[in-house]
Design an enzyme around this catalytic site. Structure first.
Site, PDB file in Angstrom:
ATOM      1  N   GLU A  60      -9.748  -2.597 -37.066  1.00  0.00           N
ATOM      2  CA  GLU A  60      -9.072  -2.516 -35.613  1.00  0.00           C
ATOM      3  C   GLU A  60      -7.855  -1.544 -35.822  1.00  0.00           C
ATOM      4  O   GLU A  60      -7.847  -0.984 -34.752  1.00  0.00           O
ATOM      5  CB  GLU A  60      -8.255  -3.911 -35.545  1.00  0.00           C
ATOM      6  CG  GLU A  60      -9.810  -4.957 -35.106  1.00  0.00           C
ATOM      7  CD  GLU A  60     -10.557  -5.659 -36.234  1.00  0.00           C
ATOM      8  OE1 GLU A  60     -11.228  -6.349 -35.828  1.00  0.00           O
ATOM      9  OE2 GLU A  60      -9.974  -5.153 -37.439  1.00  0.00           O
ATOM     10  N   HIS A 129      -9.107 -17.418 -34.659  1.00  0.00           N
ATOM     11  CA  HIS A 129     -10.071 -17.033 -33.542  1.00  0.00           C
ATOM     12  C   HIS A 129      -9.646 -17.534 -32.007  1.00  0.00           C
ATOM     13  O   HIS A 129     -10.248 -17.122 -31.144  1.00  0.00           O
ATOM     14  CB  HIS A 129     -11.258 -16.977 -33.855  1.00  0.00           C
ATOM     15  CG  HIS A 129     -12.136 -16.371 -35.109  1.00  0.00           C
ATOM     16  ND1 HIS A 129     -11.667 -16.415 -36.272  1.00  0.00           N
ATOM     17  CD2 HIS A 129     -13.016 -15.359 -35.122  1.00  0.00           C
ATOM     18  CE1 HIS A 129     -12.266 -15.755 -36.938  1.00  0.00           C
ATOM     19  NE2 HIS A 129     -12.901 -14.871 -36.339  1.00  0.00           N
TER      20      HIS A 129
END
Length: 325
Positions: A60, A129
Site C-alpha cells: 500500500e 480489518h
C-alpha cells in the site's frame, strides 16, 4: 432513472470519468484480473486495458506513493485499498505527501488523487480489518473526506472526487455494496460540503452518515410512531462539512443527536458537536447527544461486534434524553 447497486454506481462513475478524461486511471490490489475484491471494478480491465486498470502487489505504501507522484505530474489516479484498514500502511504517503504537497510547494503542485475502498465493521473480520478512519483523515488539513450512503450519492460524489484537484478520501461501507437505488440520468455530480435532508422534521435533528443512515432512518420511523418528528440529515461529506444545513435544522428543532459508526473518543461527532455549540448554543434546549460505536477494538465474534454498533434502541434512548422524556 436506472436502478443500480452501490457497487455498480461506483463502477459507472469510474467508467464514465475514464471515458471522459484519459488522464484517469485505477490502481490497486486485485482491481484488474480479479475484477476488484468486491467487484467494484468488474469489466474495467477488459474495457480500458492494463495500462489504465493496474493490479499492484500487496504494498500500500508503494502504490499510494506511485499514485501521488503520477498526480503531481498531471494524471488523475484512483487508488483502491482492498480495505481502508490497510491504508494505515500508507499513511505517511497520504498524510505527509498527498495532503501537504500543494501547501509546501507554494501551489506549484496539486495532487488530484482519490483514495477509495471499503470501510467499517462488516461482520466477523476482526479488529485489524474493521477500522473506521474518517475521523483520522478528516483531522488532516489538505484532505477531503467523503462518506456516501446511497447508490446515487456514491456515483455523484465519486465523479466529483475524480474531478477534484485535491486529494480525496472516499470511504465506501462494505455492507452497502449490494444496496440498490435510483441513479439520476446524465452527468450526475454531487457537490462536496452539501448535506442531504433525508427526512424533514420539527422535534429533533438526527445527524449521521454512511451505513448509520439506514439505522437512523429506521429509528426516525419508530420515533414518529411515538409522536416525535425527527429530521434526519445525511452529511455525505465530512470535510468539507455543511455546517449551515446543520445550524438551520437545529434552529428549527432545538435538539440534536449525532449518530456515527466511529469510536466516540475524538470522533467525528465530537467535532460536529463543538461547531454546533459554538455557533448555535442559544438555540439548544438540551445538550447534544452522541451515539457512537463501543470504545473498544472490534471483536471477531459477529454478535459481539453487532453489540458495539449504533442501534435503533440506542438512538431512541438518546432522543428520549434530549426530549426530557
Amino acid at each position: 432513472m436506472a436502478v443500480l447497486s452501490f457497487r455498480e454506481a461506483l463502477n459507472q462513475a469510474m467508467t464514465e470519468e475514464m471515458e471522459r478524461d484519459d488522464r484517469v486511471f485505477l490502481m490497486g490490489e486485485e482491481v484488474a484480473e480479479y475484477d476488484g475484491a468486491y467487484k467494484v471494478s468488474q469489466g474495467m480491465l477488459k474495457r480500458f486495458g492494463p495500462r489504465r486498470v493496474v493490479d499492484t502487489p500487496i504494498s500500500e505504501e508503494g502504490f499510494a506513493g506511485i499514485g501521488i507522484g503520477a498526480a503531481m505530474v498531471g494524471l488523475r489516479p484512483i487508488i483502491e485499498f482492498m480495505t481502508f484498514s490497510f491504508s494505515i500502511v500508507a499513511i505517511d504517503q497520504i498524510v505527509n505527501n498527498a495532503a501537504n504537497m500543494r501547501y509546501m510547494s507554494g501551489g506549484q503542485f496539486s495532487v488530484p488523487i482519490v483514495f477509495r475502498g471499503s470501510s467499517g465493521m462488516i461482520g466477523g473480520l476482526g479488529a485489524t480489518h474493521s477500522h473506521r478512519l474518517e475521523a483520522w483523515y478528516a483531522h488532516i488539513p489538505g484532505l477531503l473526506v467523503v462518506t456516501p450512503a446511497t447508490p446515487a450519492d456514491a456515483k455523484g460524489l465519486l465523479k466529483t472526487a475524480i474531478r477534484s484537484d485535491d486529494p480525496v478520501i472516499f470511504l465506501e461501507h462494505e455492507v452497502l455494496y449490494p444496496d440498490k437505488g435510483e441513479i439520476p440520468d446524465g452527468d450526475h455530480l454531487v457537490p462536496f460540503g452539501k448535506a442531504d435532508v433525508k427526512r424533514p422534521g420539527s422535534d429533533v435533528t438526527l445527524i449521521t452518515y454512511s451505513r448509520s443512515l439506514k439505522t437512523t432512518l429506521a429509528a426516525a420511523k419508530e420515533l414518529a410512531e411515538r409522536g416525535v418528528d425527527a429530521e434526519v440529515i445525511d452529511l455525505r461529506s465530512i470535510r468539507p462539512l455543511d455546517l449551515d444545513t446543520l445550524l438551520r435544522s437545529v434552529a428549527k428543532t432545538h435538539r440534536a443527536v449525532i449518530i456515527e459508526e466511529n469510536w466516540p473518543y475524538c470522533g467525528v461527532g465530537a467535532g460536529i458537536a463543538d461547531r454546533i455549540y459554538r455557533a448555535a448554543f442559544d438555540e439548544l434546549d438540551a445538550p447534544i447527544q452522541r451515539v457512537a460505536s463501543g470504545d473498544a477494538p472490534i471483536p471477531y465474534n459477529k454478535h459481539q461486534e453487532a453489540s458495539l454498533l449504533p442501534s435503533v434502541p440506542r438512538i431512541l434512548a438518546a432522543v428520549e434524553d434530549v426530549m426530557y422524556r
